[in-house]
Design an enzyme around this catalytic site. Structure first.
Site, short mmCIF file in Angstrom:
data_model
loop_
_atom_site.label_atom_id
_atom_site.label_comp_id
_atom_site.label_asym_id
_atom_site.label_seq_id
_atom_site.Cartn_x
_atom_site.Cartn_y
_atom_site.Cartn_z
N HIS A 54 14.67 -67.55 -6.76
CA HIS A 54 15.11 -68.64 -5.90
C HIS A 54 14.99 -69.96 -6.66
O HIS A 54 14.20 -70.08 -7.61
CB HIS A 54 14.27 -68.68 -4.63
N GLU A 56 13.65 -72.79 -5.83
CA GLU A 56 12.31 -73.38 -5.77
C GLU A 56 11.38 -72.72 -6.79
O GLU A 56 10.61 -73.40 -7.47
CB GLU A 56 11.69 -73.20 -4.37
N CYS A 82 12.16 -69.98 1.91
CA CYS A 82 11.70 -68.70 2.49
C CYS A 82 10.17 -68.66 2.44
O CYS A 82 9.53 -69.54 1.86
CB CYS A 82 12.30 -67.54 1.71
N CYS A 85 8.78 -68.54 -1.30
CA CYS A 85 8.84 -69.85 -1.97
C CYS A 85 7.87 -70.83 -1.33
O CYS A 85 7.29 -71.67 -2.02
CB CYS A 85 10.27 -70.40 -1.95
#
Length: 130
Positions: A54, A56, A82, A85
């Protein structure tokens, strides 16, 4: 700027960008994609590959390889984080998260709130604002 950074992603289903800002300076950036050295193909048969990182996570791990740290920083990200993260955000010492698009699951935001992190929803389209 996070939206522009998301355009670097090779992912087809969703392009996500993230910037970490501290003392009015961008100290890290990231977008969703495969790990370094892997082919830049994020999906197979319209399903995201399990090893895709992801945005992040990419921005936070980039900090780990630099001389910077993210204590007290702000994370600007195109999409709501999410849960996985959100754990990284907390551990990285980020104190504020600004995001533009909601996600179908909100457990990441709930965890960030529990950790006392300031959360700002700033939709790309002002008519979406709550």
């Amino acid at each position: 700027m996070a939206t522009i950074w998301a355009e670097n992603s090779y992912c087809k289903r969703r392009q996500v960008g993230a910037l970490i800002v501290k003392n009015n300076m961008i100290i890290s950036d990231g977008y969703n994609g495969t790990p370094s050295g892997f082919e830049n193909i994020c999906e197979e048969n319209d399903v995201t590959k399990p090893y895709v990182l992801h945005a992040e996570a990419n921005a936070i791990t980039k900090i780990a390889r630099s001389n910077n740290n993210s204590d007290g920083a702000t994370l600007y990200v195109t999409d709501e984080p999410c849960i996985e993260c959100s754990k990284l955000i907390i551990q990285a010492g980020i104190r504020r998260v600004v995001y533009a698009r909601e996600y179908r699951l909100h457990d990441g935001l709930q965890l960030l709130k529990r950790a006392g992190i300031d959360i700002v929803y700033m939709p790309e389209n002002e008519s979406e604002s709550k």
